[in-house]
Motif scaffolding. Structure first.
Motif, PDB file in Angstrom:
ATOM      1  N   THR A 171      29.217 -11.597 -14.033  1.00 34.87           N
ATOM      2  CA  THR A 171      29.026 -10.637 -15.128  1.00 34.87           C
ATOM      3  C   THR A 171      27.549 -10.296 -15.289  1.00 34.87           C
ATOM      4  O   THR A 171      27.187  -9.131 -15.462  1.00 34.87           O
ATOM      5  CB  THR A 171      29.590 -11.202 -16.447  1.00 34.87           C
ATOM      6  N   LEU A 172      26.706 -11.302 -15.198  1.00 37.56           N
ATOM      7  CA  LEU A 172      25.263 -11.081 -15.304  1.00 37.56           C
ATOM      8  C   LEU A 172      24.749 -10.200 -14.168  1.00 37.56           C
ATOM      9  O   LEU A 172      23.943  -9.287 -14.395  1.00 37.56           O
ATOM     10  CB  LEU A 172      24.525 -12.422 -15.314  1.00 37.56           C
ATOM     11  N   VAL A 173      25.225 -10.444 -12.951  1.00 39.98           N
ATOM     12  CA  VAL A 173      24.810  -9.635 -11.797  1.00 39.98           C
ATOM     13  C   VAL A 173      25.270  -8.193 -11.953  1.00 39.98           C
ATOM     14  O   VAL A 173      24.503  -7.249 -11.714  1.00 39.98           O
ATOM     15  CB  VAL A 173      25.333 -10.254 -10.478  1.00 39.98           C
ATOM     16  N   LEU A 194      16.171   2.733 -12.662  1.00 38.95           N
ATOM     17  CA  LEU A 194      15.457   3.104 -11.444  1.00 38.95           C
ATOM     18  C   LEU A 194      15.962   4.373 -10.758  1.00 38.95           C
ATOM     19  O   LEU A 194      15.215   4.992 -10.019  1.00 38.95           O
ATOM     20  CB  LEU A 194      15.505   1.938 -10.442  1.00 38.95           C
ATOM     21  N   ASN A 195      17.190   4.757 -10.978  1.00 40.82           N
ATOM     22  CA  ASN A 195      17.761   5.911 -10.298  1.00 40.82           C
ATOM     23  C   ASN A 195      17.827   7.088 -11.270  1.00 40.82           C
ATOM     24  O   ASN A 195      18.610   7.073 -12.222  1.00 40.82           O
ATOM     25  CB  ASN A 195      19.152   5.573  -9.762  1.00 40.82           C
ATOM     26  N   GLU A 196      17.035   8.100 -11.013  1.00 40.50           N
ATOM     27  CA  GLU A 196      16.923   9.249 -11.921  1.00 40.50           C
ATOM     28  C   GLU A 196      18.246   9.986 -12.089  1.00 40.50           C
ATOM     29  O   GLU A 196      18.596  10.403 -13.198  1.00 40.50           O
ATOM     30  CB  GLU A 196      15.841  10.202 -11.407  1.00 40.50           C
ATOM     31  N   SER A 197      19.018  10.155 -11.027  1.00 44.62           N
ATOM     32  CA  SER A 197      20.276  10.908 -11.135  1.00 44.62           C
ATOM     33  C   SER A 197      21.289  10.157 -12.002  1.00 44.62           C
ATOM     34  O   SER A 197      22.018  10.779 -12.781  1.00 44.62           O
ATOM     35  CB  SER A 197      20.854  11.212  -9.755  1.00 44.62           C
ATOM     36  N   ILE A 198      21.341   8.842 -11.892  1.00 46.43           N
ATOM     37  CA  ILE A 198      22.231   8.055 -12.755  1.00 46.43           C
ATOM     38  C   ILE A 198      21.751   8.142 -14.197  1.00 46.43           C
ATOM     39  O   ILE A 198      22.549   8.315 -15.123  1.00 46.43           O
ATOM     40  CB  ILE A 198      22.309   6.591 -12.271  1.00 46.43           C
ATOM     41  N   HIS A 199      20.447   8.038 -14.388  1.00 47.91           N
ATOM     42  CA  HIS A 199      19.853   8.127 -15.726  1.00 47.91           C
ATOM     43  C   HIS A 199      20.216   9.463 -16.395  1.00 47.91           C
ATOM     44  O   HIS A 199      20.654   9.498 -17.545  1.00 47.91           O
ATOM     45  CB  HIS A 199      18.331   7.968 -15.612  1.00 47.91           C
ATOM     46  N   VAL A 200      20.047  10.548 -15.669  1.00 48.46           N
ATOM     47  CA  VAL A 200      20.331  11.883 -16.202  1.00 48.46           C
ATOM     48  C   VAL A 200      21.821  12.019 -16.513  1.00 48.46           C
ATOM     49  O   VAL A 200      22.206  12.562 -17.564  1.00 48.46           O
ATOM     50  CB  VAL A 200      19.863  12.970 -15.205  1.00 48.46           C
ATOM     51  N   ARG A 201      22.675  11.531 -15.611  1.00 52.43           N
ATOM     52  CA  ARG A 201      24.132  11.659 -15.803  1.00 52.43           C
ATOM     53  C   ARG A 201      24.609  10.877 -17.028  1.00 52.43           C
ATOM     54  O   ARG A 201      25.394  11.385 -17.821  1.00 52.43           O
ATOM     55  CB  ARG A 201      24.847  11.175 -14.541  1.00 52.43           C
ATOM     56  N   ILE A 202      24.119   9.664 -17.197  1.00 55.51           N
ATOM     57  CA  ILE A 202      24.505   8.849 -18.358  1.00 55.51           C
ATOM     58  C   ILE A 202      24.006   9.502 -19.643  1.00 55.51           C
ATOM     59  O   ILE A 202      24.743   9.608 -20.632  1.00 55.51           O
ATOM     60  CB  ILE A 202      23.962   7.407 -18.233  1.00 55.51           C
ATOM     61  N   ASP A 203      22.757   9.952 -19.642  1.00 58.05           N
ATOM     62  CA  ASP A 203      22.211  10.608 -20.833  1.00 58.05           C
ATOM     63  C   ASP A 203      22.981  11.884 -21.174  1.00 58.05           C
ATOM     64  O   ASP A 203      23.166  12.213 -22.354  1.00 58.05           O
ATOM     65  CB  ASP A 203      20.731  10.926 -20.638  1.00 58.05           C
ATOM     66  N   SER A 204      23.446  12.612 -20.163  1.00 54.42           N
ATOM     67  CA  SER A 204      24.190  13.843 -20.426  1.00 54.42           C
ATOM     68  C   SER A 204      25.532  13.558 -21.090  1.00 54.42           C
ATOM     69  O   SER A 204      26.026  14.387 -21.853  1.00 54.42           O
ATOM     70  CB  SER A 204      24.381  14.659 -19.145  1.00 54.42           C
ATOM     71  N   ILE A 205      26.108  12.396 -20.821  1.00 58.36           N
ATOM     72  CA  ILE A 205      27.362  12.024 -21.490  1.00 58.36           C
ATOM     73  C   ILE A 205      27.141  11.951 -22.992  1.00 58.36           C
ATOM     74  O   ILE A 205      27.905  12.522 -23.775  1.00 58.36           O
ATOM     75  CB  ILE A 205      27.904  10.681 -20.948  1.00 58.36           C
ATOM     76  N   ALA A 253      23.866  -2.628 -13.062  1.00 55.63           N
ATOM     77  CA  ALA A 253      24.088  -1.377 -13.786  1.00 55.63           C
ATOM     78  C   ALA A 253      22.833  -0.966 -14.548  1.00 55.63           C
ATOM     79  O   ALA A 253      22.439   0.207 -14.524  1.00 55.63           O
ATOM     80  CB  ALA A 253      25.266  -1.531 -14.744  1.00 55.63           C
ATOM     81  N   TRP A 254      22.198  -1.903 -15.215  1.00 57.34           N
ATOM     82  CA  TRP A 254      20.987  -1.597 -15.982  1.00 57.34           C
ATOM     83  C   TRP A 254      19.863  -1.133 -15.054  1.00 57.34           C
ATOM     84  O   TRP A 254      19.182  -0.148 -15.342  1.00 57.34           O
ATOM     85  CB  TRP A 254      20.568  -2.824 -16.790  1.00 57.34           C
ATOM     86  N   LEU A 255      19.679  -1.836 -13.935  1.00 55.19           N
ATOM     87  CA  LEU A 255      18.640  -1.432 -12.990  1.00 55.19           C
ATOM     88  C   LEU A 255      18.929  -0.064 -12.379  1.00 55.19           C
ATOM     89  O   LEU A 255      18.013   0.731 -12.160  1.00 55.19           O
ATOM     90  CB  LEU A 255      18.473  -2.486 -11.892  1.00 55.19           C
TER      91      LEU A 255
END
Length: 175
Positions: free
Chosen positions: A8-10, A21-32, A15-17
């Motif tokens: 669970t920790l891994v 670190l990944n701009e496209s994931i960051h943008v997609r999550i924020d857009s939700i 997911a947090w990293l």
């Protein structure tokens, strides 16, 4: 419990990293979250808002036709009535007729009723039960293989929450 806690920790750390670190994931999550806020303020034609409308329309059709559903293709035929009732905006109806309901469970429930829904759920439950039973055996190799089977079924189920996966013959055959 130690292995479960570490796993669970891994997963959470990965997911947090990925988010950080990944701009496209960051943008997609924020857009939700932005879409949900826009949807709550009355604009229902956001990416998330359209999916929510599609899911509600499928639930609505299921509740109107609980035993046998509206039949294959019945969702498309119900679009004009759903727009008139205010269940769907015209944009959500257009997206729904061009693509899908974006949920295997909601789509099959609306199209085939309770019998089709139970059939779909059995596609997930029966293999999971078989794999779980095998996981209780004493051989390490059988436990590992059954765990992989449970992961496969869980993956299909989770992916099916936001997409109609068994419409594709190749996907259904693979499963």
């Amino acid at each position: 419990w130690l292995k479960l806690t570490l796993a669970t920790l891994v997963v959470c750390s990965t997911a947090w990293l990925s988010y950080i670190l990944n701009e496209s994931i960051h943008v997609r999550i924020d857009s939700i979250f932005q879409d949900l806020s826009t949807f709550a303020n009355g604009n229902k034609d956001t990416s998330v808002g359209i999916r929510l409308q599609q899911w509600w329309a499928a639930i609505h059709l299921f509740l109107e036709n609980p035993l046998f559903g509206v039949g294959p293709g019945g969702i498309s035929q119900a679009m004009p009535a759903l727009i008139q009732q205010g269940v769907l905006t015209p944009e959500a109806a257009r997206m729904m007729s061009d693509a899908e309901v974006h949920s295997e469970i909601f789509a099959k429930g609306a199209e085939t009723g309770i019998f089709g829904l139970l059939s779909l759920l059995s596609i997930y439950i029966v293999p999971t039960a078989i794999f779980w039973q095998i996981a209780q055996t004493s051989t390490q190799q059988a436990r590992r293989a059954s765990f992989m089977g449970i992961c496969l079924v869980a993956g299909f189920f989770i992916f099916g929450l936001t997409a109609e996966i068994f419409n594709l013959k190749m996907t259904a055959s693979f499963f």
